[in-house]
Scaffold this motif. Structure first.
Motif, PDB file in Angstrom:
ATOM      1  N   GLU A 334       0.833  -1.203   0.000  1.00 52.02           N
ATOM      2  CA  GLU A 334       0.000   0.000   0.000  1.00 52.02           C
ATOM      3  C   GLU A 334       0.874   1.261   0.000  1.00 52.02           C
ATOM      4  N   LEU A 335       1.999   1.191   0.689  1.00 47.77           N
ATOM      5  CA  LEU A 335       2.919   2.325   0.708  1.00 47.77           C
ATOM      6  C   LEU A 335       3.500   2.571  -0.688  1.00 47.77           C
ATOM      7  N   LYS A 336       3.753   1.510  -1.410  1.00 45.48           N
ATOM      8  CA  LYS A 336       4.223   1.661  -2.793  1.00 45.48           C
ATOM      9  C   LYS A 336       3.177   2.390  -3.636  1.00 45.48           C
ATOM     10  N   LYS A 337       1.899   2.082  -3.388  1.00 40.71           N
ATOM     11  CA  LYS A 337       0.817   2.743  -4.121  1.00 40.71           C
ATOM     12  C   LYS A 337       0.805   4.245  -3.825  1.00 40.71           C
ATOM     13  N   VAL A 338       1.057   4.599  -2.563  1.00 42.23           N
ATOM     14  CA  VAL A 338       1.099   6.023  -2.187  1.00 42.23           C
ATOM     15  C   VAL A 338       2.184   6.741  -2.982  1.00 42.23           C
ATOM     16  N   VAL A 339       3.338   6.119  -3.085  1.00 42.46           N
ATOM     17  CA  VAL A 339       4.450   6.734  -3.817  1.00 42.46           C
ATOM     18  C   VAL A 339       4.090   6.893  -5.294  1.00 42.46           C
ATOM     19  N   ARG A 340       3.493   5.859  -5.885  1.00 40.26           N
ATOM     20  CA  ARG A 340       3.111   5.935  -7.299  1.00 40.26           C
ATOM     21  C   ARG A 340       2.079   7.031  -7.529  1.00 40.26           C
TER      22      ARG A 340
END
Length: 441
Positions: A334-340
């Motif tokens: 989910e944190l990766k999604k925030v960055v994207r």
């Protein structure tokens, strides 16, 4: 002639005389209004009346207007009373308009004065990186210095010559300071090599060698964040309880004092307390905050904050993210999604991803750095609570193992206690000999 006829003629004659006198009296007041042209006698005036009759016809109308001005020169008895009442009425609107025009510029000047933030003087107080910086760090690192630094001093014990057997004891002290096995071994190898070359002949030489090796390890670290792009976007990540929200508030205050316009993004939507805390910081600093509904998608909140900053011309966006356990793979996804999502809003990579670590956790902080680094491109570290731990040496282990620069360190509760990391000042404060510290005091 009959007497009645004579009487009638006399009466008619008298009436004619009266009419002539009355006509002359009516013409007499007109003469003063025409005093501007006195040379004209009474006889030519009737001759001119035939020709300039169209000219004189407007004159009575003009005479009515000059009559308004007449009271200014000569208060005429008959008709001037009306114009006198008209003049103050005309003067009043002028007086009302002028004050109305004056306050408007005053209102414009007030915000202009407020918009001149002569606050960049505040960072100037932190610019001296010399004795003041070292002294502040030394106070913040008092617990660490009272721990493994004091133990190192006891090992040397004022010996004039250094025994190679002492190196094992030094390594044990470094490991217990949570510098890490790998980093401690690296430092010991350097000490052994110098001892083999007979460069470590006394205690001072050993302290100097330790400081030199610490500088070499921390050389990649460079504190502070420069505002280059607009808006410079900073994502703050880390597990719960490490001090992310407090760090965001202190960073916002620093940027605001430098005259930067800051927007905060309350991306930790799963904790109401985190949003409330960030709102308090926003009011205290005087910056805007973008927040979503309870348990809203953190990525959407950060997306909206970036778009708002772009529309308002803000300089910096600092985004809080939901605290997550580094051992939970679904949360890291989910944190990766925030960055994207942030990169999609910016149409470029995020400027900074700061990982906040609690220095009191020691080796666990090094493990957290590894897992966050594997998931997202961490660009810098904020190490908090250095003033409350004897494990300040963890800074060396984190930088040595992960090669991530330390941006800021927290050595207290005040805003100014979040300090830009300076390698030389940190090494001098941490590895100063206790004797040198006493002498300096």
């Amino acid at each position: 002639m009959e007497p009645g006829t004579i009487v009638a003629i006399v009466v008619v004659a008298v009436l004619i005389v009266v009419a002539i006198v009355f006509a002359m009296r009516r013409q007499a007041p007109e003469a003063p209004s025409g005093e501007a042209t006195p040379p004209s006698p009474a006889k030519p005036s009737p001759e001119k009346k035939a020709e300039p009759a169209p000219v004189k016809a407007p004159e009575p109308a003009k005479a009515a207007e000059p009559a308004k001005g007449a009271p200014e020169k000569k208060p005429v008895k008959s008709e001037p009373s009306r114009p006198a009442a008209e003049k103050p009425i005309e003067a009043k609107p002028v007086e009302v308009e002028t004050p109305a025009a004056k306050p408007e510029p005053a209102k414009v000047e007030a915000p202009v004065a407020k918009a001149e933030p002569a606050k960049p003087a505040a960072p100037a107080k932190e610019k001296p990186d010399g004795k003041e910086q070292v002294a502040a760090l030394r106070r913040g690192l008092a617990s660490t210095r009272g721990g493994f630094i004091a133990r190192l001093a006891q090992i040397f014990g004022g010996k004039k010559e250094i025994d190679p057997a002492l190196l094992d004891q030094i390594q044990e002290v470094l490991i217990t300071a949570d510098i890490g096995v790998r980093t401690s071994e690296k430092m010991l190898e350097t000490l052994r090599a110098k001892m083999a070359r007979a460069e470590l002949r006394d205690e001072d030489a050993v302290w100097s060698a330790i400081r030199e090796e610490a500088r070499a390890i921390l050389g990649a670290s460079a504190g502070g964040i420069e505002v280059r792009s607009k808006p410079t976007t900073i994502l703050v990540v880390g597990v719960n309880g490490v001090g992310k929200t407090t760090t965001i508030g202190k960073l916002a205050s620093r940027f605001h004092e430098e005259g930067k316009k800051v927007v905060l993004a309350a991306g930790d939507t799963f904790r109401a307390a985190a949003v409330l805390q960030l709102e308090v910081w926003a009011r205290r600093v005087g910056c805007e905050i973008v927040k979503g509904k309870d348990r809203a998608d953190p990525a959407s909140v950060i997306f909206e904050a970036i778009k708002k900053a772009q529309g308002d011309g803000a300089d910096v966006v600092i985004a809080d993210t939901a605290g997550r356990l580094h051992t939970k793979s679904n949360l890291m996804e989910e944190l990766k999604k925030v960055v994207r999502t942030a990169e999609k809003a910016l149409e470029r990579p995020v400027d900074e991803i700061l990982l906040v670590l609690d220095s009191t956790t020691g080796q666990n902080a090094i493990q957290q750095a590894q897992l966050f680094k594997d998931a997202i491109p961490v660009s810098g570290i904020v190490l908090t609570k250095l003033d409350g731990t004897a494990k300040g040496g963890v800074v060396l282990g984190i930088v040595d193992e992960h090669r991530i620069p330390v941006r800021y360190v927290g050595i207290g509760e005040r805003i100014e206690d979040l300090r830009e990391f300076d390698t030389d000042a940190f090494v001098q404060a941490l590895f100063a000999k206790p004797d040198d510290e006493t002498a300096a005091a």
